[in-house]
Design a protein around this motif. Structure first.
Motif, PDB file in Angstrom:
ATOM      1  N   LEU A 456       0.834  -1.197   0.000  1.00 21.48           N
ATOM      2  CA  LEU A 456       0.000   0.000   0.000  1.00 21.48           C
ATOM      3  C   LEU A 456       0.870   1.247   0.000  1.00 21.48           C
ATOM      4  O   LEU A 456       1.881   1.323   0.699  1.00 21.48           O
ATOM      5  N   ARG A 457       0.455   2.246  -0.765  1.00 27.05           N
ATOM      6  CA  ARG A 457       1.150   3.518  -0.792  1.00 27.05           C
ATOM      7  C   ARG A 457       0.586   4.440   0.278  1.00 27.05           C
ATOM      8  O   ARG A 457      -0.496   4.222   0.821  1.00 27.05           O
ATOM      9  N   VAL A 458       1.330   5.487   0.608  1.00 24.31           N
ATOM     10  CA  VAL A 458       0.884   6.487   1.574  1.00 24.31           C
ATOM     11  C   VAL A 458      -0.465   7.054   1.120  1.00 24.31           C
ATOM     12  O   VAL A 458      -0.684   7.264  -0.073  1.00 24.31           O
ATOM     13  N   PRO A 459      -1.414   7.301   2.043  1.00 23.71           N
ATOM     14  CA  PRO A 459      -2.714   7.836   1.634  1.00 23.71           C
ATOM     15  C   PRO A 459      -2.585   9.135   0.840  1.00 23.71           C
ATOM     16  O   PRO A 459      -1.855  10.048   1.225  1.00 23.71           O
ATOM     17  N   MET A 460      -3.290   9.198  -0.279  1.00 24.59           N
ATOM     18  CA  MET A 460      -3.301  10.379  -1.144  1.00 24.59           C
ATOM     19  C   MET A 460      -4.693  10.539  -1.717  1.00 24.59           C
ATOM     20  O   MET A 460      -5.505   9.608  -1.711  1.00 24.59           O
TER      21      MET A 460
END
Length: 648
Positions: A456-460
């Motif tokens: 998962l990527r950092v929330p954006m």
């Protein structure tokens, strides 16, 4: 503090107070001219009253009866010194004259006048052709009474303008209102003059007492009346008033040029207010903007640690890792709410924050609310202006009563909202999503990520996540890896949503439901609006423990199906046009199908989080199989390499 008219007695009381405060504010070592020295000794900024004959002579010379408030002003004093900080002498009966437009301002302002300009705009642009000039000596400031802008009481509007304002003339409802504003300006400039003795008088003491009471009112939830008091006190330059007022305006969504007036540089309040300022700038300027020196005015007098905090917070905002922190039980609620918002549960996050608000404790008396929440990338979007009003109306801090208003959810339940046009548009979007049972969102990349190392990527925000991936400018239908936003879809369900899918490939499509259903059920939905002559698309596939149970695809005039479809999901029931041999055009069938899916599986998707929030994202495995011999695919390159190409 609020005089009600421009009558003779009003003028006498008002001008006497102003004169005495001005005289007391003069330092003993001030070098005053003879005229000002006389005014200081007399404690009177005016002159002798104008006799009735002199007023009548002025009216005869002008060909107009004077507006009431200016006429009664002249009955008290025939002119005035120091009307604010930039008008040093106002006209009496001898000096009032029609404006002479030597600078050609009428022509300049009328050149920019639009054909559909409002009456107010026309008056502003044409004031120069008819106005009575009252400024005898000023810093290039024009003070203009307009005989054509008259109210029901016979008052002429008064306009002020200076070349350094770079804007249209400022309108005041009457001469009385102009003088009230000039008095406020005198107070404001004097209160901010650190080179003179402390500015204290009956007016400042009354205003400061009202600011203190307004602060308590704001904490009690009476934010509207508190804001009114703070706005007036700020116009008088009272300390704290602007900083307190700005906090209310920020939570109501009005943040333009609201800088907390130096409070963000105070070490006590910087951890709360400085991130809010930086987050707002980052949002508008982008993550690459250089803040060095940008907040020097707001951090004046602050220790080096405050500057260090600025750089630290800005770095974390750019990385998307900034998190708001609070003390005590409210801090515990913040951590819970962040976890809820992180997975799209923004309504639950709001309920968590609101319930804990009575436990919020400010670090000092000049903080009215947890404004720093707005800087948090996860919680900031949750605090809409509507919710800001609810927060401000909730008693908190030292005035907390434990009573909170009911939290109103903003998200529609279910899935049918996906069939509606995007907000502010009449165009329906394509979308596809996977719903997975018995798995937390963090585990989704391990089920159908692009590869074994997918994380998962950092929330954006969705647009930001897509922009960061578009580095090579190449997209291909050969390998349809979706960028999906993930979160919770209801009790025991997680979601992965792609709202910018590639066009559906009915020959090579591979539903990710099978891979996603390792631990339970998985549901895949794909919908597209009409595309050229193919009609609209709606696909549903359901798998359980690695086996596809049933599926159907409605595509234009075709309907393909497999497995034992539950009666409530039978496509001919949901899409009557296909049942009757027609072509499916995106419409009611889509909403009915989404309602049926939501009801059967007890799932929902969070519209607010997908539209406005920040969510984790990842790349899925391809939704199409590799092309076989003779099949074509498309590669589109954007950037230095022009156009696209098709390859076999």
């Amino acid at each position: 503090m609020t005089e009600t008219a421009g009558a003779h007695d009003d003028w006498r009381r008002f001008l006497t107070r102003w004169s005495e405060e001005w005289a007391d504010a003069c330092a003993l070592d001030d070098e005053l001219g003879p005229d000002d020295e006389e005014a200081r000794r007399a404690r009177w900024l005016g002159f002798a009253p104008a006799p009735p004959a002199r007023i009548e002579a002025l009216e005869e010379r002008l060909g107009h009866r004077l507006p009431p408030s200016y006429r009664t002003f002249l009955e008290v004093t025939d002119g005035w010194r120091h009307a604010g900080g930039f008008v040093w002498r106002l006209a009496g009966t001898a000096d009032a004259r029609w404006y002479e437009d030597d600078a050609g301002l009428a022509e300049i302002f009328q050149e920019d006048l639009a054909k559909d300009a409002s009456r107010e705009e026309v008056l502003e642009a044409t004031i120069w052709t008819r106005a009575l000039e009252l400024a005898v000596d000023s810093d290039a400031v024009a003070v203009l009474l307009d005989p054509e802008d008259v109210d029901e009481h016979g008052e002429w509007a008064l306009y002020t303008w200076a070349p350094w304002t770079a804007g249209p003339p400022e309108r005041h409802a009457s001469f009385w209102e102009f003088m009230r504003d000039a008095y406020r300006e005198f107070h404001s400039l004097r209160a901010r003059d650190d080179d003179r003795p402390e500015f204290v008088n009956a007016t400042t003491r009354e205003l400061d007492a009202r600011v203190a009471e307004a602060r308590r009112d704001a904490l009690r939830g009476a934010y509207a009346s508190a804001e009114e008091v703070l706005t007036e006190a700020r116009e008088f330059g009272r300390p704290r008033a602007g900083a307190l007022r700005d906090q209310i305006r920020w939570l109501l969504g009005d943040r333009y040029a609201r800088t907390f007036e130096g409070l963000a540089g105070d070490p006590v309040y910087a951890p709360e207010l400085l991130p809010a300022l930086l987050a707002e700038e980052t949002e508008h300027r982008g993550r690459s903007w250089d803040a060095d020196g940008a907040y020097a005015a707001h951090l004046r007098g602050g220790p080096d640690g405050t500057r260090e905090l600025e750089h630290e917070v800005l770095g974390r905002l750019r990385e998307g890792t900034y998190a708001y922190v609070a003390r005590g039980p409210f801090g515990d609620a913040v951590r819970t709410a962040r976890e809820q918002a992180r997975w799209g549960e923004t309504d639950a996050a709001w309920r968590t924050l609101l319930a804990a608000l009575p436990d919020w404790r400010p670090p000092g008396p000049d903080l009215l609310a947890p404004v720093g929440l707005l800087a948090d990338p996860l919680l900031g979007p949750v605090l809409t202006p509507e919710r800001g009003r609810v927060l401000l109306s909730t008693p908190r801090g030292e005035e907390a009563t434990g009573v909170v208003p009911a939290a109103v959810d903003q998200d529609p339940r279910g899935l049918a909202w996906l069939a509606e046009p995007a907000p502010g548009s009449d165009r329906r979007q394509a979308y596809r999503f996977v719903l997975v049972e018995g798995v937390e969102p963090a585990a989704l990349p391990g089920l159908f990520g692009a590869d074994d190392g997918t994380a998962l990527r950092v929330p954006m925000q969705e647009w930001e996540a897509r922009r960061t991936l578009r580095t090579d400018g190449v997209s291909s239908s050969y390998d349809d890896q979706a960028l999906v936003s993930v979160g919770r879809a209801g009790d025991g369900w997680s979601f992965a949503v792609d709202r910018e899918p590639q066009p559906f490939h009915d020959v090579r499509f591979v539903s990710p439901a099978v891979a996603a259903s390792r631990y339970g059920r998985a549901v895949v939905v794909w919908a597209e609006p009409d595309s050229f002559d193919r009609g609209a698309l709606f696909h549903l596939s359901v798998a359980e423990h690695g086996v596809e149970r049933y599926a159907f695809t409605v595509f234009g005039g075709r309907c393909e199906r497999s497995g034992e479809i539950p009666p409530e999901l039978v496509p001919e029931r949901l899409f009557p046009e296909v049942r009757d041999g027609g072509r499916y055009r995106r419409g009611l069938g889509e909403a009915a199908a989404l309602d049926a899916v939501a009801a059967r599986f007890g799932v929902t998707l969070p519209r607010f989080a997908l539209d406005h929030g920040r969510l984790h994202t990842f790349r899925t495995r391809s939704w199409t199989r590799p092309p076989e011999s003779g099949e074509t695919y498309t590669v589109i390159t954007v950037g230095p390499r022009r156009g696209g190409r098709s390859e076999a």
